[in-house]
Scaffold this active site. Sequence first.
Site, PDB file in Angstrom:
ATOM      1  N   LYS A  32       0.824  -1.206   0.000  1.00 51.43           N
ATOM      2  CA  LYS A  32       0.000   0.000   0.000  1.00 51.43           C
ATOM      3  C   LYS A  32       0.861   1.261   0.000  1.00 51.43           C
ATOM      4  O   LYS A  32       0.585   2.218  -0.733  1.00 51.43           O
ATOM      5  CB  LYS A  32      -0.923   0.001   1.222  1.00 51.43           C
ATOM      6  CG  LYS A  32      -2.081  -0.991   1.139  1.00 51.43           C
ATOM      7  CD  LYS A  32      -2.933  -0.919   2.377  1.00 51.43           C
ATOM      8  CE  LYS A  32      -4.111  -1.892   2.285  1.00 51.43           C
ATOM      9  NZ  LYS A  32      -5.041  -1.531   1.190  1.00 51.43           N
ATOM     10  N   LYS A  34       3.958   1.619  -1.048  1.00 50.10           N
ATOM     11  CA  LYS A  34       4.670   1.777  -2.325  1.00 50.10           C
ATOM     12  C   LYS A  34       3.737   2.287  -3.415  1.00 50.10           C
ATOM     13  O   LYS A  34       4.143   3.073  -4.283  1.00 50.10           O
ATOM     14  CB  LYS A  34       5.306   0.440  -2.716  1.00 50.10           C
ATOM     15  CG  LYS A  34       6.515   0.095  -1.851  1.00 50.10           C
ATOM     16  CD  LYS A  34       7.061  -1.297  -2.125  1.00 50.10           C
ATOM     17  CE  LYS A  34       8.220  -1.619  -1.181  1.00 50.10           C
ATOM     18  NZ  LYS A  34       8.707  -3.007  -1.348  1.00 50.10           N
ATOM     19  N   LYS A  57       9.038  -8.166  15.443  1.00 49.81           N
ATOM     20  CA  LYS A  57       9.707  -8.256  16.738  1.00 49.81           C
ATOM     21  C   LYS A  57      10.230  -9.675  16.958  1.00 49.81           C
ATOM     22  O   LYS A  57       9.552 -10.651  16.647  1.00 49.81           O
ATOM     23  CB  LYS A  57       8.722  -7.906  17.849  1.00 49.81           C
ATOM     24  CG  LYS A  57       9.174  -6.774  18.771  1.00 49.81           C
ATOM     25  CD  LYS A  57       8.124  -6.500  19.811  1.00 49.81           C
ATOM     26  CE  LYS A  57       8.406  -5.328  20.704  1.00 49.81           C
ATOM     27  NZ  LYS A  57       9.439  -4.423  20.378  1.00 49.81           N
ATOM     28  N   ARG A  67       7.098  -9.996  29.982  1.00 50.09           N
ATOM     29  CA  ARG A  67       7.569 -10.113  31.360  1.00 50.09           C
ATOM     30  C   ARG A  67       7.554  -8.755  32.055  1.00 50.09           C
ATOM     31  O   ARG A  67       7.223  -8.665  33.251  1.00 50.09           O
ATOM     32  CB  ARG A  67       8.969 -10.714  31.384  1.00 50.09           C
ATOM     33  CG  ARG A  67       8.992 -12.156  30.861  1.00 50.09           C
ATOM     34  CD  ARG A  67      10.387 -12.705  30.771  1.00 50.09           C
ATOM     35  NE  ARG A  67      10.893 -13.126  32.076  1.00 50.09           N
ATOM     36  CZ  ARG A  67      12.099 -13.637  32.275  1.00 50.09           C
ATOM     37  NH1 ARG A  67      12.924 -13.798  31.255  1.00 50.09           N
ATOM     38  NH2 ARG A  67      12.477 -14.006  33.476  1.00 50.09           N
ATOM     39  N   ARG A  89       8.518   1.587   9.762  1.00 53.15           N
ATOM     40  CA  ARG A  89       8.991   2.950   9.961  1.00 53.15           C
ATOM     41  C   ARG A  89       9.055   3.636   8.606  1.00 53.15           C
ATOM     42  O   ARG A  89       9.710   3.151   7.683  1.00 53.15           O
ATOM     43  CB  ARG A  89      10.362   2.966  10.626  1.00 53.15           C
ATOM     44  CG  ARG A  89      10.865   4.373  10.958  1.00 53.15           C
ATOM     45  CD  ARG A  89      12.186   4.302  11.694  1.00 53.15           C
ATOM     46  NE  ARG A  89      12.040   3.516  12.914  1.00 53.15           N
ATOM     47  CZ  ARG A  89      13.023   2.812  13.472  1.00 53.15           C
ATOM     48  NH1 ARG A  89      14.206   2.778  12.906  1.00 53.15           N
ATOM     49  NH2 ARG A  89      12.804   2.152  14.592  1.00 53.15           N
ATOM     50  N   GLU A 151       2.030  -1.539  13.744  1.00 51.21           N
ATOM     51  CA  GLU A 151       2.382  -0.188  14.180  1.00 51.21           C
ATOM     52  C   GLU A 151       3.176   0.505  13.078  1.00 51.21           C
ATOM     53  O   GLU A 151       4.148  -0.048  12.556  1.00 51.21           O
ATOM     54  CB  GLU A 151       3.220  -0.210  15.464  1.00 51.21           C
ATOM     55  CG  GLU A 151       3.488   1.201  15.984  1.00 51.21           C
ATOM     56  CD  GLU A 151       4.484   1.244  17.137  1.00 51.21           C
ATOM     57  OE1 GLU A 151       4.092   1.676  18.221  1.00 51.21           O
ATOM     58  OE2 GLU A 151       5.642   0.839  16.933  1.00 51.21           O
ATOM     59  N   ALA A 163      16.452   9.911  16.648  1.00 56.91           N
ATOM     60  CA  ALA A 163      15.983   8.712  17.347  1.00 56.91           C
ATOM     61  C   ALA A 163      17.013   7.592  17.272  1.00 56.91           C
ATOM     62  O   ALA A 163      17.207   6.842  18.236  1.00 56.91           O
ATOM     63  CB  ALA A 163      14.654   8.245  16.748  1.00 56.91           C
TER      64      ALA A 163
END
Length: 213
Positions: A32, A34, A57, A67, A89, A151, A163
């Site tokens: 989407k 691109k 992840k 945890r 990102r 995300e 960052a």
Amino acid sequence: MVQAEIDYKGIFEEWKNSFLVYKFALDEVNTKLKIIQEDYQFIHNHNPIEHIKSRIKSPESIINKLRRKNISLSIENAIKYIHDIAGIRVTCSFISDIYRLVDVIKKHDDIKILQVKDYIKNPKPNGYQSLHLLIEIPVFLTTRTQPVKVEIQIRTIAMDFWASLEHKIFYKFDKDVPKYLINELKEAADVAHHLDVKMENLKDEMNTYKISD
């Protein structure tokens, strides 16, 4: 009492089939983005997206996050409580491009916006700026359609540079960063924001001029 070492490889083997759907979700969102890149370039002669980077992840990171949240380790809990298993990102040239891109994403009927965190209008105390979208997208499998959370972090090149440096510094000092470096990082964040505003103004100024044939 010595805590037993976690068999991350074993957990990955157990979880990998369940997490394959996150790869499919990333494939969907990357496609989407691109298309948006090429379509926006064709229509407006301007590409709001400079770079796209995606990742899933690792089992180790998921386990550590569960945890920290004091949640028992299970595939079901990982899917329910960890919302950034699949992450993308997106780096843009200008702040205005970030909000244009968000507006385009919101117009996709098959994308459900679950959460928006605007750290550009409301930066974190340490100076961090970015815009985070938590979306849900349907993944069409052979036997079912499964909604999957992804995300999306959208930031300018200057925000991304800051960052990246901040992450390296905190990793280097194992999060125990000297106070003077924290202060300098905040100052650098302010400089990066000033640069973003300056570049935006230069772009707007440039667009007021028409080059004659």
